[in-house]
Design a protein around this motif. Sequence first.
Motif, PDB file in Angstrom:
ATOM      1  N   ALA A   5      -7.118 -28.106  36.952  1.00  0.00           N
ATOM      2  CA  ALA A   5      -5.841 -28.189  36.253  1.00  0.00           C
ATOM      3  C   ALA A   5      -5.945 -27.588  34.858  1.00  0.00           C
ATOM      4  O   ALA A   5      -5.039 -26.881  34.400  1.00  0.00           O
ATOM      5  N   ALA A   6      -7.064 -27.840  34.175  1.00  0.00           N
ATOM      6  CA  ALA A   6      -7.241 -27.287  32.827  1.00  0.00           C
ATOM      7  C   ALA A   6      -7.331 -25.765  32.865  1.00  0.00           C
ATOM      8  O   ALA A   6      -6.766 -25.070  32.012  1.00  0.00           O
ATOM      9  N   PRO A  11      -3.889 -20.589  30.105  1.00  0.00           N
ATOM     10  CA  PRO A  11      -3.070 -19.509  29.532  1.00  0.00           C
ATOM     11  C   PRO A  11      -1.798 -20.016  28.866  1.00  0.00           C
ATOM     12  O   PRO A  11      -1.407 -19.514  27.802  1.00  0.00           O
ATOM     13  N   VAL A  12      -1.148 -21.006  29.457  1.00  0.00           N
ATOM     14  CA  VAL A  12       0.080 -21.540  28.863  1.00  0.00           C
ATOM     15  C   VAL A  12      -0.222 -22.208  27.532  1.00  0.00           C
ATOM     16  O   VAL A  12       0.501 -22.039  26.541  1.00  0.00           O
ATOM     17  N   LEU A  17      -0.144 -22.288  21.514  1.00  0.00           N
ATOM     18  CA  LEU A  17      -0.819 -22.516  20.241  1.00  0.00           C
ATOM     19  C   LEU A  17      -0.763 -21.293  19.331  1.00  0.00           C
ATOM     20  O   LEU A  17      -0.735 -21.423  18.106  1.00  0.00           O
ATOM     21  N   ARG A  18      -0.748 -20.092  19.915  1.00  0.00           N
ATOM     22  CA  ARG A  18      -0.761 -18.874  19.098  1.00  0.00           C
ATOM     23  C   ARG A  18       0.674 -18.496  18.735  1.00  0.00           C
ATOM     24  O   ARG A  18       1.218 -17.504  19.189  1.00  0.00           O
ATOM     25  N   GLY A  82       9.544 -29.987  23.839  1.00  0.00           N
ATOM     26  CA  GLY A  82       9.360 -31.207  24.616  1.00  0.00           C
ATOM     27  C   GLY A  82       9.242 -30.931  26.105  1.00  0.00           C
ATOM     28  O   GLY A  82       8.459 -31.575  26.813  1.00  0.00           O
ATOM     29  N   LEU A  83      10.012 -29.949  26.575  1.00  0.00           N
ATOM     30  CA  LEU A  83       9.938 -29.602  27.987  1.00  0.00           C
ATOM     31  C   LEU A  83       8.568 -29.052  28.352  1.00  0.00           C
ATOM     32  O   LEU A  83       8.012 -29.362  29.411  1.00  0.00           O
ATOM     33  N   MET A  84       7.989 -28.234  27.459  1.00  0.00           N
ATOM     34  CA  MET A  84       6.668 -27.685  27.740  1.00  0.00           C
ATOM     35  C   MET A  84       5.614 -28.787  27.766  1.00  0.00           C
ATOM     36  O   MET A  84       4.725 -28.803  28.639  1.00  0.00           O
ATOM     37  N   ILE A  85       5.701 -29.713  26.834  1.00  0.00           N
ATOM     38  CA  ILE A  85       4.731 -30.814  26.829  1.00  0.00           C
ATOM     39  C   ILE A  85       4.849 -31.633  28.110  1.00  0.00           C
ATOM     40  O   ILE A  85       3.839 -32.000  28.727  1.00  0.00           O
TER      41      ILE A  85
END
Length: 253
Positions: A5-6, A11-12, A17-18, A82-85
């Motif tokens: 999973a990690a 990539p996401v 983060l960048r 929030g959706l991405m988290i």
Amino acid sequence: MAVLAAVALAPVVLVWLRRGTIRYRRETAMALHRAQLEEIERDREEGRLPEEEYQAARLEVQRRLLAADQIPEPEANRAARGLMIATLAAIPVAAVVVFVPSGLPLVPSEPHASVMRQRAAAERQDNALIDRLKQKLAELPPGSPDARQGYLLLGQALVSQNKLHQAARAWHVALTIKFDPTLAAETAEAESEAAGHVTPDAAALFRKALAEAPAQAPWRSLAEQRLREAAVLQSSNGSPPLSGKATGATSRP
């Protein structure tokens, strides 16, 4: 599962983060015009751009830079964060939920010896069924519909064990009781497969089946191809026999 999973989400997470690498239209345009100003300065210092042309080009780029500074940028969408988290957290959880009901990670693989024992047991069951069929056929009146049905079943059981020659003999008996074009074609195919080539008896069965079968018979093209193989084999006068596949398959001359 956690490691997989990690790796899948890495990539996401890196893109998230960048943030500095993600630019809107305004920031991109201003960066482009600043680079143009630096290029104009280098051309002037190296003597490739006269003073008048330098001043005109510098003024035009500065004008474009001021215009680019007025380009509106979209406001940050906090709901998307929030959706991405939530998505990043839900993917591994969903993987576990899907895997656990049907997956058995703690069960060891089945040894090869166990698989072979199961196959041997299945073969013994098939042999016992064939023996019972033969005993039953010996008790039935020859030429009766029940006897014909028994020989049909016997041939099918023998084909499942790849005993094509014996299956063809059983179906031959069923054909003598009542002729059926489809059964004749299957019998001829089994006999051809067992011999490795189209035998004269198989060719005769194919011809009779074609003569009595409807034009829409699905095996007609196979029978015609087998007859062409027989003709090529006969004309070659002793050439190596043609190989084939299981009943109903085709082979090339």
